[in-house]
Scaffold this motif. Structure first.
Motif, PDB file in Angstrom:
ATOM      1  N   LEU A  31      -0.790  -7.506   3.616  1.00  0.00           N
ATOM      2  CA  LEU A  31      -1.233  -6.632   2.528  1.00  0.00           C
ATOM      3  C   LEU A  31      -1.313  -5.182   2.977  1.00  0.00           C
ATOM      4  O   LEU A  31      -1.069  -4.265   2.188  1.00  0.00           O
ATOM      5  CB  LEU A  31      -2.594  -7.099   1.990  1.00  0.00           C
ATOM      6  CG  LEU A  31      -2.573  -8.380   1.151  1.00  0.00           C
ATOM      7  CD1 LEU A  31      -3.996  -8.816   0.824  1.00  0.00           C
ATOM      8  CD2 LEU A  31      -1.775  -8.168  -0.130  1.00  0.00           C
ATOM      9  N   GLN A  32      -1.642  -4.968   4.246  1.00  0.00           N
ATOM     10  CA  GLN A  32      -1.667  -3.592   4.752  1.00  0.00           C
ATOM     11  C   GLN A  32      -0.260  -2.989   4.741  1.00  0.00           C
ATOM     12  O   GLN A  32      -0.084  -1.819   4.399  1.00  0.00           O
ATOM     13  CB  GLN A  32      -2.249  -3.533   6.166  1.00  0.00           C
ATOM     14  CG  GLN A  32      -2.276  -2.117   6.744  1.00  0.00           C
ATOM     15  CD  GLN A  32      -3.268  -1.943   7.867  1.00  0.00           C
ATOM     16  OE1 GLN A  32      -4.329  -1.357   7.687  1.00  0.00           O
ATOM     17  NE2 GLN A  32      -2.939  -2.453   9.039  1.00  0.00           N
ATOM     18  N   GLY A  33       0.740  -3.796   5.091  1.00  0.00           N
ATOM     19  CA  GLY A  33       2.117  -3.316   5.024  1.00  0.00           C
ATOM     20  C   GLY A  33       2.497  -2.947   3.600  1.00  0.00           C
ATOM     21  O   GLY A  33       3.131  -1.906   3.357  1.00  0.00           O
ATOM     22  N   LEU A  34       2.112  -3.790   2.627  1.00  0.00           N
ATOM     23  CA  LEU A  34       2.390  -3.502   1.217  1.00  0.00           C
ATOM     24  C   LEU A  34       1.638  -2.257   0.768  1.00  0.00           C
ATOM     25  O   LEU A  34       2.183  -1.431   0.024  1.00  0.00           O
ATOM     26  CB  LEU A  34       1.989  -4.693   0.351  1.00  0.00           C
ATOM     27  CG  LEU A  34       2.193  -4.517  -1.158  1.00  0.00           C
ATOM     28  CD1 LEU A  34       3.675  -4.382  -1.491  1.00  0.00           C
ATOM     29  CD2 LEU A  34       1.580  -5.689  -1.930  1.00  0.00           C
ATOM     30  N   TRP A  35       0.387  -2.130   1.206  1.00  0.00           N
ATOM     31  CA  TRP A  35      -0.427  -0.951   0.865  1.00  0.00           C
ATOM     32  C   TRP A  35       0.266   0.336   1.302  1.00  0.00           C
ATOM     33  O   TRP A  35       0.375   1.291   0.530  1.00  0.00           O
ATOM     34  CB  TRP A  35      -1.797  -1.087   1.525  1.00  0.00           C
ATOM     35  CG  TRP A  35      -2.610   0.174   1.583  1.00  0.00           C
ATOM     36  CD1 TRP A  35      -3.037   0.928   0.525  1.00  0.00           C
ATOM     37  CD2 TRP A  35      -3.085   0.850   2.755  1.00  0.00           C
ATOM     38  NE1 TRP A  35      -3.755   2.015   0.964  1.00  0.00           N
ATOM     39  CE2 TRP A  35      -3.796   1.984   2.338  1.00  0.00           C
ATOM     40  CE3 TRP A  35      -2.972   0.570   4.122  1.00  0.00           C
ATOM     41  CZ2 TRP A  35      -4.394   2.862   3.225  1.00  0.00           C
ATOM     42  CZ3 TRP A  35      -3.575   1.446   5.017  1.00  0.00           C
ATOM     43  CH2 TRP A  35      -4.268   2.576   4.569  1.00  0.00           C
TER      44      TRP A  35
END
Length: 287
Positions: A135-139
């Motif tokens: 999710l951090q990568g997507l963020w």
């Protein structure tokens, strides 16, 4: 199994979004540079997840978030080199924001012992912990999407009113965020304020002025990017929208307001503060 499914869905969404929004980007290694930025964002987080999961540590989570922003921005600039002035200025803006916020978060987390309470339950479960890193990568991808597309755009545009308007909005936003963070840090360091809620400085104008600044600065970057958007690249208008939803509905204002009510909900001074001070958009203090 559920966590692995979430990782798969998030990854497919990220790569699908990048493939569409990056159709107007320069190519690198046979792919659009924006798509490769998505791959890089995910790869950085997955690689650091491995030792973090083994150690059951979230110590470098926020730091890697900053590293991811710097990595994808640097790659985008390299792939599109030589950049025009729009690309150069936007890349520098992202780097300035990233270094400032990243160092601020690093200092804050380590001042609290090098751990974040958000991860207490999930860092002991590798699958759930992987979701957080994915999710951090997507963020990073969604938040920086307008900046990355503007940097890598094949069709460039002359500097005009959108550039200067966006730059002014970005300056307002980063100033609000930086000043608000500094004021809160100073407030917390004062022993006389132990156990108190902050209601001074910009925090007298808004209960979350730092979040207002964050939303504003990414809005500014989107405005600067508008002249080079076309076709599927218009998907990057999601950047400030995503930041707004994230900070107001997911992991920002809603959580902090709940914590504040638990601590000071019975305090008449806090009740008055909530009544007279907007949650997000600043306005002059009443009274």
């Amino acid at each position: 199994m559920k966590s692995i499914l979430v990782v798969i869905v998030v990854t497919i969404f990220a790569f699908g979004f990048a493939a569409l929004a990056g159709t107007g980007s320069v190519e690198a290694f046979g792919y659009s540079a924006f798509f490769l930025c998505a791959v890089l964002a995910m790869a950085v987080n997955w690689l650091v997840f491995i030792p973090s999961a083994a150690a059951k540590s979230d110590k470098f989570y926020d730091t890697i978030g900053a590293v991811t922003y710097l990595s994808v921005t640097a790659f985008a600039a390299w792939a599109a080199w030589p950049l025009d002035w729009r690309g150069i200025v936007i890349a520098v803006m992202v780097a300035i924001w990233c270094i400032r916020l990243g160092s601020f978060l690093y200092i804050r987390i380590h001042a609290m012992g090098g751990t974040d309470s958000r991860f207490e339950k999930i860092k002991v479960n590798p699958a759930r912990f992987l979701v957080a890193w994915t999710l951090q990568g997507l963020w990073v991808l969604l938040t920086a999407s307008a900046a990355l597309v503007a940097i890598t755009a094949t069709d460039r545009a002359p500097i005009g009113v959108f550039f200067w308007l966006g730059a002014a909005v970005w300056l307002l936003g980063i100033a609000f965020e930086a000043v608000a963070d500094a004021q809160k840090s100073a407030f917390k360091k004062d022993p006389a304020n132990k156990g108190k809620f902050i209601n001074v400085g910009l925090w007298k104008w808004s209960r979350h002025p730092n979040y207002f600044g964050e939303i504003t600065l990414w809005t500014g970057i989107l405005i600067m990017a508008l002249p080079v958007l076309s076709g599927w690249s218009w998907l990057v208008v999601i950047s400030p929208i995503f930041v707004t939803l994230l900070l107001t509905k997911v992991s920002g204002i809603n959580l902090q307001e709940k914590q504040a009510k638990e601590r000071w909900g019975d305090d008449p001074a806090y009740q008055e503060y909530r009544k007279n001070t907007p949650a997000l958009i600043p306005s002059p203090p009443k009274g």
